[in-house]
Each structure stands twice: as structure tokens, then as C-alpha cells.
Design a protein around this motif. Sequence first.
Motif, PDB file in Angstrom:
ATOM      1  N   ARG A   1       0.822  -1.230   0.000  1.00 44.45           N
ATOM      2  CA  ARG A   1       0.000   0.000   0.000  1.00 44.45           C
ATOM      3  C   ARG A   1       0.845   1.265   0.000  1.00 44.45           C
ATOM      4  NH1 ARG A   1      -4.135   0.632   4.623  1.00 44.45           N
ATOM      5  NH2 ARG A   1      -2.764  -0.612   5.976  1.00 44.45           N
TER       6      ARG A   1
ATOM      7  N   ARG B   1      -6.226  -2.095   1.900  1.00 52.73           N
ATOM      8  CA  ARG B   1      -5.634  -3.339   1.389  1.00 52.73           C
ATOM      9  C   ARG B   1      -6.431  -3.834   0.178  1.00 52.73           C
ATOM     10  NH1 ARG B   1      -5.236  -3.472   6.810  1.00 52.73           N
ATOM     11  NH2 ARG B   1      -3.233  -3.916   7.818  1.00 52.73           N
TER      12      ARG B   1
ATOM     13  N   ASN C   1      -1.331  -9.101   0.339  1.00 51.88           N
ATOM     14  CA  ASN C   1      -2.648  -8.511   0.611  1.00 51.88           C
ATOM     15  C   ASN C   1      -3.485  -8.332  -0.650  1.00 51.88           C
ATOM     16  OD1 ASN C   1      -3.050  -7.929   3.406  1.00 51.88           O
ATOM     17  ND2 ASN C   1      -1.321  -6.507   3.310  1.00 51.88           N
TER      18      ASN C   1
ATOM     19  N   ARG D   1       1.842  -7.399  16.933  1.00 51.97           N
ATOM     20  CA  ARG D   1       1.543  -6.002  17.288  1.00 51.97           C
ATOM     21  C   ARG D   1       0.742  -5.928  18.587  1.00 51.97           C
ATOM     22  NH1 ARG D   1      -0.132  -4.516  11.284  1.00 51.97           N
ATOM     23  NH2 ARG D   1       1.840  -3.593  10.626  1.00 51.97           N
TER      24      ARG D   1
ATOM     25  N   HIS E   1      -7.604 -10.003   8.248  1.00 50.33           N
ATOM     26  CA  HIS E   1      -6.421  -9.135   8.337  1.00 50.33           C
ATOM     27  C   HIS E   1      -6.662  -7.831   7.581  1.00 50.33           C
ATOM     28  CE1 HIS E   1      -2.366  -7.716   8.641  1.00 50.33           C
ATOM     29  NE2 HIS E   1      -2.269  -7.656   7.325  1.00 50.33           N
TER      30      HIS E   1
ATOM     31  N   GLY F   1      -1.217  -1.381  10.661  1.00 51.20           N
ATOM     32  CA  GLY F   1      -0.594  -1.347   9.336  1.00 51.20           C
ATOM     33  C   GLY F   1      -0.555   0.072   8.781  1.00 51.20           C
TER      34      GLY F   1
ATOM     35  N   SER G   1       4.871  -0.563   2.973  1.00 51.25           N
ATOM     36  CA  SER G   1       4.218  -0.872   4.262  1.00 51.25           C
ATOM     37  C   SER G   1       5.188  -1.691   5.113  1.00 51.25           C
ATOM     38  CB  SER G   1       2.894  -1.602   4.001  1.00 51.25           C
ATOM     39  OG  SER G   1       3.084  -2.747   3.202  1.00 51.25           O
ATOM     40  N   ALA G   2       4.660  -2.294   6.166  1.00 53.47           N
ATOM     41  CA  ALA G   2       5.518  -3.039   7.102  1.00 53.47           C
ATOM     42  C   ALA G   2       6.295  -4.135   6.371  1.00 53.47           C
ATOM     43  CB  ALA G   2       4.652  -3.660   8.187  1.00 53.47           C
TER      44      ALA G   2
HETATM   45  C1  LMR Z   1       0.209  -4.679   7.742  1.00 49.90           C
HETATM   46  O1  LMR Z   1      -0.691  -5.005   8.522  1.00 49.90           O
HETATM   47  O2  LMR Z   1       1.194  -4.010   8.103  1.00 49.90           O
HETATM   48  C2  LMR Z   1       0.148  -5.158   6.319  1.00 49.90           C
HETATM   49  O3  LMR Z   1      -1.064  -5.770   6.029  1.00 49.90           O
HETATM   50  C3  LMR Z   1       0.515  -4.117   5.321  1.00 49.90           C
HETATM   51  C4  LMR Z   1      -0.497  -3.018   5.194  1.00 49.90           C
HETATM   52  O4  LMR Z   1      -0.889  -2.720   4.057  1.00 49.90           O
HETATM   53  O5  LMR Z   1      -0.864  -2.420   6.200  1.00 49.90           O
END
Ligand code: LMR
Length: 327
Positions: free
Chosen positions: A80, A86, A118, A152, A177, A212, A224-225
Motif C-alpha cells: 500500500r 488493502r 494482501n 503487534r 487481516h 498497518g 508498508s511493514a
Molecule cells: C500490515 O498489517 O502491516 C500489512 O497488512 C501491510 C499493510 O498494508 O498495512
Amino acid sequence: MVKVVVCGAAGGIGQPLSLLLKQSDLITDLALYDVVNAPGVAADLSHINTKSKVTGHGKDDMDAALKDAHTVVIPAGVPRKPGMTRDDLFKINAGIIATLAEGVAKNCPGAFVLVISNPVNSTVPIVAEVLKKHGVFNPKKVFGISTLDVVRSSRFVSEVNPSVDPKTTRVTVVGGHSGVTIVPILSKIPDFVEGLSKEQLDALTHRIQYGGDEVVKAKDGAGSATLSMAYAGARFALTLLEATVAEKTGLIESSYVNLDADVESTASFKAKHGLDYFALDVEFGKEGVKHILPLPQVSAYEQTLLDAAYPELKANITKGASFVTSA
Ligand code: LMR
Ligand code: NAD
């Protein structure tokens, strides 16, 4: 031979994830597949003095990469940018995932498939439908990786209450998710929620659901992460290998799975909510999913979160499945 393949291995997640997997002595062959740069990343990792043999596979070499794999980990596809959901990634990533799933069906139909790309809520149904089309779908072997939500949650909970050790406090996170489909069951942590105000609980829940976005915003257009995801993905993959290769028992991780992986445990939940996929705690066995732990008793607060999650999840699942079935 225990061959693990990383698809998208040269990417932001793929590289650190491959590095973490290179540390494991349970893996004999580590195959890195990407449409760019895979041979370079593989040459680099191959100098590390651990047991596995590393091979790199470029764009036209997907079949060789996947051949006879034990486990396939998929972080391939686009991430993203700020302002995107997502689901906005579906247009590009759905086709990438379907192609990789075709490769799995052809080259390693019995492999464990770990989907990171994703939108996970939809990409997992895509993989399942492609494998079904080829008659090789085993719901015990396909996993959506929602581990980052759990990672997290442990960390964010410890920031609210410093007496909580983030390493040993496991938070059950269920649903899916993305945003409202991520439902942390904080009431399961002994003596934790009782000490929070409503504002604190709202803020913590929101932070877990939208963690995220925090990273996407901070990276400001650069993705992203990746590092925390590599950590989470490696934790999941290595735990699964401990169960399937080393045959350790009693290992549990949360995962977004097809509920038919444990019909006995999930049939009434599935019938009540009309959902084929849901993230729940899963106990691993030699064949992958051994047991899906039932949805725990939830508080009234968490029930409201679940009620918001169900319709969005259902739409995400239908979108993924019909990408394959109506193609
Ligand atoms: C996240 O949770 O970090 C990943 O799904 C990437 C995102 O697009 O946030
Ligand atoms: P990235 O762009 O840094 O890396 C993706 C890699 O995939 C690139 O190297 C690219 O060349 C490769 N790729 C593209 N098409 C491919 C194909 N057809 N076959 C093989 N490789 C291909 O992105 P990233 O930051 O590593 O993120 C990858 C995906 O993971 C994104 O969809 C992102 O949203 C998702 N993600 C999921 C989670 C989760 O919790 N499940 C967490 C973070 C990111």
C-alpha cells in the motif's frame, strides 16, 4: 529434503524473511523466486554458514523454484501507499497470487502454502479456489498469515501496561487481516481490560486494527511493514516447520484458514455466520492444521467488534473466490 520457497523473495518482506529462514537447520533447500533480482539475493544469502542450500530463480524459472517444495511462503505483490486500503491492492495482487497458486498446483501440490500478500482476506480464497480447480486443495495446508496482528497486539498491550512482557504475552486475534475485520480478544488477558478506561480500550483496539496504517503513513509512500512482517512470517513458518518436520506437538499460532480444516470444531460457527474463512488460533500437527481452537468467550465490547467484522469479511471472501470461479 525440506525445501522452502519464498515467492517475492527480493522484496521488502522477502529479503529479511529469507534471511531469517536461512538461520533454520530444519530447511535443507531455500529457493528464492522473484521477477527481479532473485539470483543476486540468493548469491548473497548463500554465503551464510548454515545448512540450507540457497538457489535463486528469476521470472521464467517459477516451475524450478516451486518443484517439490515442502512449504511455499508468498509475500509477492504490491504494498500500500498512504490513502489506500488493502482491498485497493486486489486489482494487481489477485492475478499474481492466482499465477503462483497455479505454479503450486503443478509443481508441489502437497505443499504448505503461507499467504502474506494482501488483501489476505481475499488472496487466501484465491489460492484455495485455484488449488480446488486442480483437485489438490487441502484446507489443512493453506494459511493466511495474520501473525503480525498478534505480534503487534502483544507489543501495544505492553505499552499500555508495562508490567506485561510482550514476548510471552500472547493475544488472541480473530477475524481477518484488515481494519474492522481484525478483532483482538483482549478480555482473555488476565486482569488487563479491567484496568482500562473505555477511552483506553477504544484507542488500543483501534491501534491494533489499524497498526498497518501507522507504518504505511510513516514510510510515506515507500511501502508498508516489511521488517516486522518478516519477523512475524518467519515466526509462523518456523513454528509450522517445527510441527511438520520436527514433529513437535502443542504448537499454536493464529491463522486465517478455511474452516473445513477442522470441520468438527468449526461446523456450527460456519453455519451460523456463513463464512468459509476466519482467523482463529490453530494448533499445528504433522499434516498442518491439527485443530482449530473455537472462538473464545468474548465480552459485549468484542461482540460488537465481531458483528462489524462479519459482513466485511464475507464480501472480501466472495470477491477472492469469485475472481477464480467466475474467470
Ligand atoms: C500490515 O498489517 O502491516 C500489512 O497488512 C501491510 C499493510 O498494508 O498495512
Ligand atoms: P515489495 O514491493 O517490497 O516486494 C514485493 C516483491 O514481489 C517484489 O520484489 C516484486 O518484484 C515481487 N513480485 C511481484 N510480482 C511477482 C510475481 N508475479 N512473482 C514473484 N514475485 C513477484 O512489497 P512488500 O513490502 O514486500 O509487500 C509484499 C506484500 O505483502 C504486499 O501485498 C503487502 O501488502 C503484503 N503485506 C502483508 C502483511 C501481512 O500481515 N499479511 C504485512 C505486510 C505486507
